[in-house]
Motif scaffolding. Structure first.
Motif, PDB file in Angstrom:
ATOM      1  N   VAL A  26       0.862  -1.177   0.000  1.00  0.00           N
ATOM      2  CA  VAL A  26       0.000   0.000   0.000  1.00  0.00           C
ATOM      3  C   VAL A  26       0.902   1.232   0.000  1.00  0.00           C
ATOM      4  O   VAL A  26       1.795   1.346   0.836  1.00  0.00           O
ATOM      5  CB  VAL A  26      -0.893  -0.003   1.258  1.00  0.00           C
ATOM      6  N   PRO A  27       0.728   2.126  -0.953  1.00  0.00           N
ATOM      7  CA  PRO A  27       1.641   3.276  -0.997  1.00  0.00           C
ATOM      8  C   PRO A  27       1.502   4.150   0.250  1.00  0.00           C
ATOM      9  O   PRO A  27       0.395   4.367   0.733  1.00  0.00           O
ATOM     10  CB  PRO A  27       1.192   4.045  -2.252  1.00  0.00           C
ATOM     11  N   THR A  28       2.620   4.607   0.750  1.00  0.00           N
ATOM     12  CA  THR A  28       2.552   5.532   1.889  1.00  0.00           C
ATOM     13  C   THR A  28       2.016   6.863   1.381  1.00  0.00           C
ATOM     14  O   THR A  28       2.198   7.202   0.196  1.00  0.00           O
ATOM     15  CB  THR A  28       3.945   5.778   2.486  1.00  0.00           C
ATOM     16  N   PRO A  29       1.390   7.631   2.244  1.00  0.00           N
ATOM     17  CA  PRO A  29       0.948   8.963   1.811  1.00  0.00           C
ATOM     18  C   PRO A  29       2.112   9.779   1.241  1.00  0.00           C
ATOM     19  O   PRO A  29       1.960  10.443   0.218  1.00  0.00           O
ATOM     20  CB  PRO A  29       0.383   9.584   3.092  1.00  0.00           C
ATOM     21  N   LYS A  30       3.276   9.664   1.858  1.00  0.00           N
ATOM     22  CA  LYS A  30       4.416  10.465   1.372  1.00  0.00           C
ATOM     23  C   LYS A  30       4.786  10.099  -0.064  1.00  0.00           C
ATOM     24  O   LYS A  30       5.071  10.981  -0.884  1.00  0.00           O
ATOM     25  CB  LYS A  30       5.626  10.277   2.296  1.00  0.00           C
ATOM     26  N   SER A  31       4.764   8.792  -0.356  1.00  0.00           N
ATOM     27  CA  SER A  31       5.132   8.383  -1.710  1.00  0.00           C
ATOM     28  C   SER A  31       4.105   8.864  -2.732  1.00  0.00           C
ATOM     29  O   SER A  31       4.417   9.064  -3.893  1.00  0.00           O
ATOM     30  CB  SER A  31       5.287   6.865  -1.790  1.00  0.00           C
ATOM     31  N   TYR A  32       2.878   9.060  -2.286  1.00  0.00           N
ATOM     32  CA  TYR A  32       1.832   9.469  -3.227  1.00  0.00           C
ATOM     33  C   TYR A  32       1.695  10.991  -3.307  1.00  0.00           C
ATOM     34  O   TYR A  32       1.647  11.573  -4.383  1.00  0.00           O
ATOM     35  CB  TYR A  32       0.489   8.835  -2.848  1.00  0.00           C
ATOM     36  N   PHE A  35       4.402  14.408   0.458  1.00  0.00           N
ATOM     37  CA  PHE A  35       4.626  14.873   1.840  1.00  0.00           C
ATOM     38  C   PHE A  35       3.894  13.918   2.775  1.00  0.00           C
ATOM     39  O   PHE A  35       2.998  13.187   2.353  1.00  0.00           O
ATOM     40  CB  PHE A  35       4.134  16.311   2.031  1.00  0.00           C
ATOM     41  N   ASN A  36       4.323  13.923   4.025  1.00  0.00           N
ATOM     42  CA  ASN A  36       3.606  13.131   5.031  1.00  0.00           C
ATOM     43  C   ASN A  36       2.332  13.860   5.412  1.00  0.00           C
ATOM     44  O   ASN A  36       2.311  15.095   5.473  1.00  0.00           O
ATOM     45  CB  ASN A  36       4.445  12.973   6.299  1.00  0.00           C
ATOM     46  N   ILE A  37       1.295  13.101   5.700  1.00  0.00           N
ATOM     47  CA  ILE A  37       0.087  13.726   6.232  1.00  0.00           C
ATOM     48  C   ILE A  37       0.450  14.294   7.601  1.00  0.00           C
ATOM     49  O   ILE A  37       0.946  13.563   8.467  1.00  0.00           O
ATOM     50  CB  ILE A  37      -1.053  12.680   6.345  1.00  0.00           C
ATOM     51  N   GLN A  42       1.323  21.748   4.421  1.00  0.00           N
ATOM     52  CA  GLN A  42       0.973  20.881   3.285  1.00  0.00           C
ATOM     53  C   GLN A  42      -0.448  20.349   3.426  1.00  0.00           C
ATOM     54  O   GLN A  42      -0.786  19.734   4.426  1.00  0.00           O
ATOM     55  CB  GLN A  42       1.925  19.675   3.227  1.00  0.00           C
ATOM     56  N   LEU A  43      -1.255  20.599   2.400  1.00  0.00           N
ATOM     57  CA  LEU A  43      -2.598  20.031   2.359  1.00  0.00           C
ATOM     58  C   LEU A  43      -2.792  19.279   1.042  1.00  0.00           C
ATOM     59  O   LEU A  43      -2.308  19.711  -0.003  1.00  0.00           O
ATOM     60  CB  LEU A  43      -3.664  21.134   2.447  1.00  0.00           C
ATOM     61  N   ALA A  44      -3.526  18.174   1.120  1.00  0.00           N
ATOM     62  CA  ALA A  44      -3.876  17.403  -0.082  1.00  0.00           C
ATOM     63  C   ALA A  44      -5.195  17.920  -0.632  1.00  0.00           C
ATOM     64  O   ALA A  44      -6.105  18.249   0.132  1.00  0.00           O
ATOM     65  CB  ALA A  44      -4.005  15.929   0.281  1.00  0.00           C
ATOM     66  N   THR A  45      -5.309  17.967  -1.946  1.00  0.00           N
ATOM     67  CA  THR A  45      -6.598  18.335  -2.564  1.00  0.00           C
ATOM     68  C   THR A  45      -7.487  17.092  -2.634  1.00  0.00           C
ATOM     69  O   THR A  45      -7.019  15.969  -2.405  1.00  0.00           O
ATOM     70  CB  THR A  45      -6.405  18.851  -3.998  1.00  0.00           C
ATOM     71  N   TYR A  46      -8.742  17.311  -3.008  1.00  0.00           N
ATOM     72  CA  TYR A  46      -9.625  16.154  -3.167  1.00  0.00           C
ATOM     73  C   TYR A  46      -9.202  15.315  -4.367  1.00  0.00           C
ATOM     74  O   TYR A  46      -9.249  14.080  -4.312  1.00  0.00           O
ATOM     75  CB  TYR A  46     -11.102  16.564  -3.314  1.00  0.00           C
ATOM     76  N   LEU A 139      -8.454  11.277   8.006  1.00  0.00           N
ATOM     77  CA  LEU A 139      -9.126  10.186   7.284  1.00  0.00           C
ATOM     78  C   LEU A 139      -8.110   9.463   6.384  1.00  0.00           C
ATOM     79  O   LEU A 139      -8.037   8.231   6.373  1.00  0.00           O
ATOM     80  CB  LEU A 139     -10.274  10.762   6.455  1.00  0.00           C
ATOM     81  N   ILE A 140      -7.324  10.245   5.654  1.00  0.00           N
ATOM     82  CA  ILE A 140      -6.308   9.664   4.759  1.00  0.00           C
ATOM     83  C   ILE A 140      -5.322   8.822   5.578  1.00  0.00           C
ATOM     84  O   ILE A 140      -5.024   7.666   5.247  1.00  0.00           O
ATOM     85  CB  ILE A 140      -5.542  10.778   4.010  1.00  0.00           C
ATOM     86  N   GLN A 141      -4.819   9.414   6.666  1.00  0.00           N
ATOM     87  CA  GLN A 141      -3.803   8.729   7.468  1.00  0.00           C
ATOM     88  C   GLN A 141      -4.374   7.449   8.111  1.00  0.00           C
ATOM     89  O   GLN A 141      -3.722   6.407   8.118  1.00  0.00           O
ATOM     90  CB  GLN A 141      -3.265   9.683   8.555  1.00  0.00           C
TER      91      GLN A 141
END
Ligand SMILES: [Zn+2]
Length: 897
Positions: A26-32, A35-37, A42-46, A139-141
C-alpha cells in the motif's frame, strides 16, 4: 486432462499469490502526495485524495472503494469499506445482519445469534467542514494505517469491525486545499479568507441538513447511515477544541433530548471513556468532555446528532490544529483538573502532526472499543430498537419539562411543602397521585402514530416531508383505499407513520414539539444558549397537516419499502383554463416554467391563486409540474403576472442564508442574480433589478454600520475573480443607493436582522422587545426575554398580497428575531402595513421561549411604501436552511411584478 487442470490451477495460484504480494504494498501517503500527512504547510486536494483512495483500494485486500453518489459540484463521493479480506468477501451478509438488528423486527433469540455472527459496523468520516482540515487528513492517514499495519490490534480490529471511512465533503476539500496551496511560499500559506462557501449552497450548514436532506452530500451520507449500513457507532470529526484544550469529545453536556434511548447516553459514556483512557495512556493530554465544551445532545439535524434518533452512538470531536504551527495558549482556568477535563494540557507549540496523531489514536480507541464489544454493540442497537417498537405498541408517557412543571403545579398546595425562612422545603413525600394526574392522564400519552391525509392544501409538500423521513430510514405506510380512524374518514393515498418502529425517536422528533428545558447559568441568571436550535419540529415548519392518534389504529395500509422515495402527485384538470392554488409551493415552480415558455399567467386578486388560459404548451408543462390544478372559467378580477428581475445579496466568503435562498431559487425555477455590496454601491439598481433580497447579516444596525460588520480581505491579496465580492453594506454609500432604488419603484425584501433597513430609512417602527427603565426604553435583557431558534405561531393578514397562499395562522422559525411596534400612528396613516404579528401571550409551538409574554401584539413582518417602491420586512427566518416550507411563499410572492 488432469495434468492441464493442475497446470491451470497452479497458474491461477501463481497469479493469486502474485496479486497478494502486490496487495501488501500500500503506498505511503508520502510516496503518493510528496509529503507526510501532518507535515507543516501541506494540504492534499480532493483530486489527490481521490487518486490515493483508488490506489489504496487497488493495492490492499482490506479496502473496498464505494461510490456513494455525486456531490453538488459533480464530484464522486467515496466511502472506503475497510475490514479483513475474509469479511470483505461476506459484506452482503454482514450488512444484512446490521440492518436486521437495527430494525429490531426479529425475536431476541435470533438477535442474540446475529449479534454473535455479525461484525461491528463503525462509521468514521472526515472533511464535512472543509476548513477544518484535520478532518480529511486524519481520514487519509487512518485509512493508510488500517490498510497497511500488521500489528495485533489492527488485525483484531479488521477481524471484528467493518469500518466505513467516508469523505463527507469532496467539493470543500478541493476548494480549501487549492486556496491554501495557491501560495508558492509555504510560510505564506493561510486558510483565512476562503472566497466562497465550502459546500455550494450551505457552507457550514451542511451539518444542519440531516433531517431535511436538501443537499446531495447529505442524501448520500444518510443513505449509507440509515438505509444501507446502519452502523452502531458513527464518528464525525470537527475542529476546534476550546482554547486551552486540544479537543472536546464525548460524553456531552446536557440537555439530553428526552425522546431517545438512555442507552445512547450510557454508550457515549463508555466509548468516551475508551477514547479518554487511550489518550491518557498515550500521554496525550488536553481532552475535555461534558461541561468542558458547548456540545449537547439536544439538537437533531447534525451529522452526529441525527444518529441518536436512530439508536446509534454518534461521536463528535472538535480538535485543535492545522497546517500552520500554532500554540496551545495559556488559559489558567483550564489547567486545574476536574471531571470534565481530567488531564489538562499545558501551554506549548502545536503542530499539524500532533493533531493527526491524536485523531488517529482517537479512531483507534473507537475501533478498539468496537472490536472488544462487538457483540454487545450489535445487541444494544437491537435492544434500543426493540424498546422503541414496544413503546410504540402500548400506552407510553414520555417525560418532558412541561410534564414536570405540571406535576409541580398539581402539587403546589400539598401540605408539607412549607415556606421555612423564605425557603421552600419538602417535609414529607409528595402524594404519588400528583404523578398520576399527569403521567397517567390518557391525553398525555405519546402518539401511536400520525395520519397525513391526502386531503390537505399542499399535499406535495407533505410528500416532501414524508420523503425526508424515508431518507432517514423511517417506515411510512400508504392507504390503498379510504379508511376511518376515530370517526374521521381519510381518502385512499393518505399516508400513515406509526411509532412502533425502531427509529421512533426520530418519528416523534419530526412531529412533536421539542420542549427545551429552562436552562440558566444560575437561578435568575442568564440563559445558557442551546448548541443550535431549541425547536425545529419539521412537520410544523413545513406546514404539514396531520392527525395525532393516541390509540392504536389499523387500516388498509401498505408499507413503503425502506428508502424508496414517494413520487409527488400530479392532477391536471382539462378545461378552458387552469387554476393553480397559491397554497401549493410547487405552484410557483410551475408558474415560473410557464412564464419561461411565454405563457400568459394571471393572479386572482382575492386569494392570489394563479390562472392560466388553456394551451397545449400550458397543458404539457402542467402535466409534469407535480401540482393539482382545477378547471376554471376566466376569473373576473385578475392581474397579469410577469417575472421580476431578482437580485440576491451575498458577500465575500459566502453567506449561508443567501446560499440557501440560491438553492431555493434553483429548486423553484426562479432566475436570480447574486449581487455583492460593490454592485449595490455602484448604483443604477432600478435599471437592473425589480427586487433585491437581503438575508440576515446583510444590513448592519444603524449603530454598527460605520464601525462593525464583516471583515473582508485586502483586494491585493485576492484573485481577480473574487475581487468584486469584497466589501460590505455601509450607511454612507450603500443605503442611499437602496433608498434610490426604492424611490424609483424597486422592491426590497429583508429577512431577520436585515430588517435593520427599516431603521436606516427612518420608517415609523421601533423594536418592541424593550422595557422602560427610569423613563427610558431599554432592550430586554436575556434574563427576561430569550428565544433561541424555535417555532412560533403568528397571525397572518391573509388579505395582503404579500401573504397570498398563506393561512391565517402560520408557524415561523424564530431565532431571537426582530419584533416591531409602530410609532406615529403609522398603520392608520398607511405608512406601515403589518403582515404578521403575535396575537397571543403563548406563541411558542416548539423549542424554548423564555419571556414569550413580551411577544404579545408585537409585529413580526410588515411592508412599507417608500417612494414608488416598497420595503418588505420579515423578522422570522422565512427561508431557514431551506427547511421552512410553510413560509417560502412569503418570499416567492415578492418575486413577481
Ligand atoms: Zn465543524
Amino acid at each position: 486432462m488432469i495434468k492441464t487442470s493442475i497446470k491451470k490451477l497452479s497458474l491461477i495460484f501463481l497469479v493469486l499469490t502474485a496479486s497478494a504480494a502486490i496487495a501488501q504494498e500500500v503506498p505511503t501517503p508520502k510516496s503518493y502526495f510528496g509529503f507526510n500527512i501532518g507535515d507543516d504547510y501541506q494540504l492534499a486536494t480532493y483530486t489527490q485524495t481521490e487518486g490515493y483512495f483508488k490506489k489504496v483500494a487497488e493495492t490492499s485486500n482490506r479496502v473496498k472503494l464505494t461510490d456513494i453518489g455525486q456531490t453538488e459540484e459533480g464530484r464522486t463521493q467515496y466511502m472506503l469499506i475497510v475490514s479483513s479480506p475474509e469479511n470483505l468477501k461476506n459484506l452482503a451478509r454482514f450488512k444484512k445482519i446490521a440492518q436486521q438488528l437495527a430494525h429490531a423486527e426479529i425475536e431476541p433469540g435470533q438477535a442474540k445469534a446475529l449479534a454473535q455472527e455479525g461484525k461491528a459496523v463503525v462509521w468514521i468520516d472526515g472533511g464535512l467542514h472543509a476548513n477544518e482540515v484535520v478532518g480529511t487528513h486524519q481520514l487519509i492517514q487512518t485509512v493508510y494505517e488500517l490498510a497497511s499495519r500488521k500489528d495485533e490490534e489492527t488485525k483484531r480490529i479488521l477481524d471484528n469491525v467493518i469500518i466505513l471511512f467516508t469523505h463527507a465533503n469532496p467539493d470543500g476539500q478541493e476548494l480549501v486545499s487549492n486556496w491554501y496551496m495557491r501560495e508558492k511560499d509555504p510560510k505564506k500559506r493561510v486558510l483565512a479568507n476562503i472566497p466562497r462557501l465550502y459546500e455550494k449552497y450551505a457552507g457550514h450548514d451542511n451539518n444542519r441538513d440531516f433531517y431535511m436532506m436538501n443537499l446531495k452530500e447529505t442524501q448520500n451520507i444518510s443513505r449509507q447511515l440509515f438505509i444501507e449500513w446502519l452502523p452502531q457507532i458513527m464518528y464525525n470529526h470537527h475542529q476546534a477544541g476550546p482554547a486551552g484544550t486540544v479537543l472536546a469529545g464525548p460524553p456531552y453536556r446536557d440537555p439530553f433530548n428526552y425522546v431517545f434511548d438512555p442507552t445512547i447516553l450510557t454508550s457515549l459514556d463508555a466509548v468516551g471513556a475508551a477514547m479518554h483512557n487511550r489518550m491518557n495512556n498515550e500521554n496525550k493530554p488536553g481532552y475535555t468532555q461534558r461541561g468542558g465544551s458547548v456540545y449537547s445532545t439536544w439538537y437533531n439535524g447534525g451529522l452526529r446528532t441525527v444518529t441518536y434518533f436512530h439508536n446509534m452512538i454518534g461521536l463528535l470531536t472538535e480538535i485543535v490544529g492545522g497546517p500552520n504551527p500554532s500554540e496551545i495558549p495559556l488559559v489558567p482556568s483550564r489547567l486545574l483538573p476536574n471531571g470534565d477535563s481530567p488531564n489538562p494540557i499545558t501551554p506549548r507549540k502545536w503542530y499539524f502532526k500532533n493533531a493527526i496523531d491524536y485523531s488517529v489514536s482517537l479512531n483507534y480507541a473507537v475501533l478498539g472499543y468496537a472490536q472488544r464489544y462487538r457483540d454487545e454493540l450489535l445487541y444494544n442497537i437491537y435492544h434500543m430498537g426493540r424498546n422503541s417498537i414496544e413503546k410504540g405498541r402500548k400506552d407510553t408517557w414520555s417525560f418532558s419539562p412541561k410534564k414536570i412543571e405540571a406535576i409541580n403545579a398539581a402539587a403546589k398546595n400539598e401540605k408539607g411543602i412549607a415556606d421555612n425562612d423564605g425557603e421552600v422545603v419538602l417535609r414529607k413525600q409528595l402524594n404519588v397521585k400528583y404523578f398520576d394526574t399527569v403521567m397517567k392522564a390518557p391525553a398525555n400519552r405519546d402518539p401511536r402514530g400520525y395520519i397525513i391525509s391526502k386531503d390537505q392544501p399542499d399535499f406535495n409538500t407533505a410528500i416532501k416531508f414524508l420523503n425526508a423521513l424515508i431518507k432517514s430510514g423511517i417506515i411510512v405506510q400508504k392507504a390503498t383505499s379510504s379508511f376511518t380512524v376515530a370517526g374521521k374518514t381519510y381518502p385512499a393515498g393518505s399516508y400513515v407513520v406509526k411509532t412502533d418502529q425502531a427509529f421512533r425517536p426520530h418519528v416523534l422528533d419530526m412531529f412533536e414539539p421539542q420542549d427545551h428545558p429552562n436552562d440558566f447559568k444560575y437561578e435568575g441568571g442568564a440563559p445558557i444558549p442551546p448548541y443550535d436550535a431549541a425547536g425545529w419540529t419539521l412537520a410544523y415548519l413545513m406546514n404539514v397537516k396531520f392527525d395525532r392518534l393516541l390509540d392504536d389504529f389499523t387500516g388498509p395500509f401498505e408499507r413503503n419499502p425502506y428508502g424508496e422515495i414517494i413520487k409527488p402527485e400530479n392532477t391536471v384538470a382539462t378545461g378552458a383554463g387552469y387554476i393553480l392554488n397559491a397554497g401549493q409551493n410547487d405552484t410557483y415552480r410551475a408558474v415560473n416554467d410557464l412564464l419561461k415558455h411565454k405563457q400568459p399567467v394571471y393572479r386572482t386578486v382575492n386569494k392570489g391563486d394563479f390562472y392560466v388560459p388553456a394551451s397545449s404548451t400550458a397543458k404539457s408543462i402542467l402535466e409534469t409540474a407535480n401540482i393539482k390544478t382545477n378547471v376554471s372559467a376566466t376569473p373576473q378580477n385578475k392581474v397579469k403576472v410577469t417575472p421580476s428581475r431578482i437580485a440576491i445579496w451575498d458577500v465575500y466568503g459566502g453567506s449561508m442564508p443567501s446560499g440557501w435562498i440560491r438553492f431555493l431559487m434553483e429548486q423553484y425555477h426562479f432566475n436570480a442574480d447574486v449581487i455583492y455590496p460593490k454592485d449595490i454601491d455602484a448604483g443604477d439598481l432600478k435599471n437592473k433589478y425589480d427586487v433585491i433580497v437581503f438575508v440576515g447579516g446583510a444590513i448592519p444596525s444603524v449603530q454598527a454600520s460605520e464601525t462593525g460588520g464583516r471583515l473582508t480581505p485586502k483586494t491585493e491579496d485576492t484573485p481577480d475573480e473574487y475581487k468584486g465580492r469584497i466589501g460590505k453594506i455601509t450607511a454612507k454609500t450603500s443605503i442611499p443607493q437602496l433608498k434610490k432604488f426604492l424611490t424609483e419603484g424597486g422592491h426590497i425584501v429583508t429577512i431577520g436582522s436585515s430588517t435593520n433597513l427599516a431603521y436606516h430609512l427612518q420608517l415609523p417602527v421601533r423594536n418592541a422587545m424593550v422595557e422602560i427603565i427610569n423613563g427610558a426604553e431599554k432592550k430586554l435583557p436575556a434574563e427576561k426575554y430569550y428565544i433561541p431558534g424555535s417555532v412560533l405561531k403568528v397571525r397572518v393578514d391573509t388579505t395582503a398580497q404579500a401573504n397570498w397562499g398563506m393561512e391565517k395562522e402560520a408557524d415561523v422559525y424564530f431565532d431571537n428575531s426582530p419584533v416591531f411596534k409602530l410609532t406615529d400612528n403609522a398603520a392608520a396613516l398607511g405608512k406601515i402595513k403589518p403582515l404578521m404579528w403575535f396575537n397571543s401571550a403563548t406563541s411558542l409551538r416548539s423549542g424554548w421561549a423564555w419571556g414569550q409574554i413580551y411577544l404579545q401584539d408585537g409585529i413580526t413582518a410588515f411592508e412599507a411604501p417608500v417612494g414608488k417602491g416598497k420595503l418588505l420586512a420579515f423578522g422570522p427566518e422565512i427561508t431557514f436552511r431551506a427547511q421552512t416550507h410553510g413560509t417560502f411563499k412569503l418570499l416567492f410572492n415578492q418575486l413577481y411584478q
